[in-house]
Enzyme design. Structure first.
Site: not given
Ligand code: CO
Ligand code: ZN
Length: 371
Positions: A72, A186, A216-217, A239, A332
């Site tokens: 992503h 990420d 995606e998130e 990922d 994150h």
């Molecule tokens: Co993520």
């Molecule tokens: Zn991810």
């Protein structure tokens, strides 16, 4: 295989430009431009769908089966919900923001004309905290962004409005020869690996799609329609995954470790109603390819969280899906940490798998006749 594209130096340069690009969910444009520039010269066709998912196809020597390599493009961020009369921005999170890491961070706000405006997430100095306040963590909803403006009119003039997206502002730094820190690894790390593998493969028998997904998130939204569109014989999602191999966590809760190579996912969210049980033959084949080429790998079961592969696996009549992950610390946060050797392992594994898999084997994953 054109080995340079799955080598450390190429991947580091690519990771740097992808990671430093602005691209919260729904606003992935800058990231997509980089991907297009990287793959258009090696692909037979490249296109973008209505959501912003990017597809690149490299035809195989034999064809008759197709493999989707996907990662992503989006990152977590914020979206402006209100501008107060003193020019402070109120925001809602885009994706899974942690209140513990956002205080005092620098951010970029995308203005109407596409320019990126610098700002900071305000924090309270200890000098003016009440005693019990000092022990608490403020909620994400209490966050505000200071762009240096003094009025709503000034914010308006800059081109920031309700709906303007926000991302962390952080450059990639090399901590040592093999270790890097930055934002949005990420999933820009996964994206770098997929791009590297797509560029590296040559003379593979199967058709291979690189799919760089959006959103995606915020619920695996892009992947769902992207997989439906191309309906591949199988998909490998790439990922980051949790490497909790740090102080404060028992070894059994590490999930993965930095430096131990690509993580091949067995399952994620196993106790919940939405997650992935990786297609077993596909996952075992990935392990076999890693072993036969001396690529160290680790098996992964992630208890909280999932990836695009979950949505892909449930598309149409079911698409065989597996995941290769880049072990990453502090996911994150604006300072995610990973090892380039792990990233290189992921890219190599993807490229080797793609070159070695036969169309018959891949097509055979879908349905086997019993009678
Ligand atoms: Co993520
Ligand atoms: Zn991810």
């Amino acid at each position: 295989m054109k080995g340079g594209f799955v080598g450390k130096e190429y991947l580091l340069g690519l990771l740097r430009s992808l990671s430093e690009s602005f691209g919260p969910s729904g606003f992935e444009d800058a990231v997509r431009e980089i991907v297009i520039k990287e793959v258009e010269s090696v692909a037979d066709s490249v296109w973008v769908d209505s959501m912003g998912n990017l597809f690149a196809l490299k035809r195989g020597r034999k064809g008759g089966a197709s493999l989707m390599l996907t990662a992503h493009m989006d990152e977590i961020g914020f979206i402006v919900t209100h501008v107060d009369n003193r020019g402070f921005l109120r925001v809602a999170p885009i994706g899974g923001q942690s209140p513990r890491v956002i205080q005092g961070q620098r951010v970029l706000v995308r203005a109407r004309d596409g320019s990126l405006v610098k700002g900071v997430i305000g924090s309270k100095p200890p000098h003016v905290m009440k005693p019990d306040e000092a022990k608490q963590c403020p909620e994400v909803r209490d966050v505000y962004i200071d762009v240096g403006a003094t009025s709503a009119q000034e914010v308006e003039r800059i081109g920031i409005t309700v709906g303007s997206p926000v991302a962390f502002e952080r450059g990639l730094e090399r901590l040592n020869e093999d270790t890097v820190v930055g934002k949005a690894f990420d999933d820009r790390a996964g994206l770098a690996a997929v791009i590297g593998a797509f560029k590296a493969v040559e003379d593979q028998a199967v058709d291979v799609y690189l799919v760089a997904t959006v959103q995606e998130e915020v619920g695996l939204r892009g992947a769902q329609v992207a997989a439906y569109k191309i309906s591949p014989s199988a998909a490998i999602g790439v990922d980051t995954t949790i490497a909790a191999d740090v102080p404060g966590n028992e070894e059994r809760d590490w999930v993965t470790r930095l430096g131990a190579g690509p993580a091949i996912k067995v399952a994620d969210n196993p106790a919940s109603f939405y997650g992935l049980m990786a297609n077993r033959p596909l996952r075992e084949k990935l392990e076999e390819v890693a072993r036969s080429h001396g690529i160290p790998y680790q098996l992964e079961v992630l208890q909280g969280g999932t990836t695009d592969a979950s949505a892909i696996a449930l598309t149409k009549e079911g698409i065989p899906a597996a995941v290769v992950s880049v072990p990453t610390r502090y996911v994150h946060s604006p300072s995610e940490v990973l090892r380039l050797s792990d990233l290189e392992g992921v890219a190599k594994l993807l490229a080797l798998f793609t070159e070695e898999v036969s169309p018959d084997w891949l097509a055979g994953l879908s349905t086997s006749r019993v009678k």
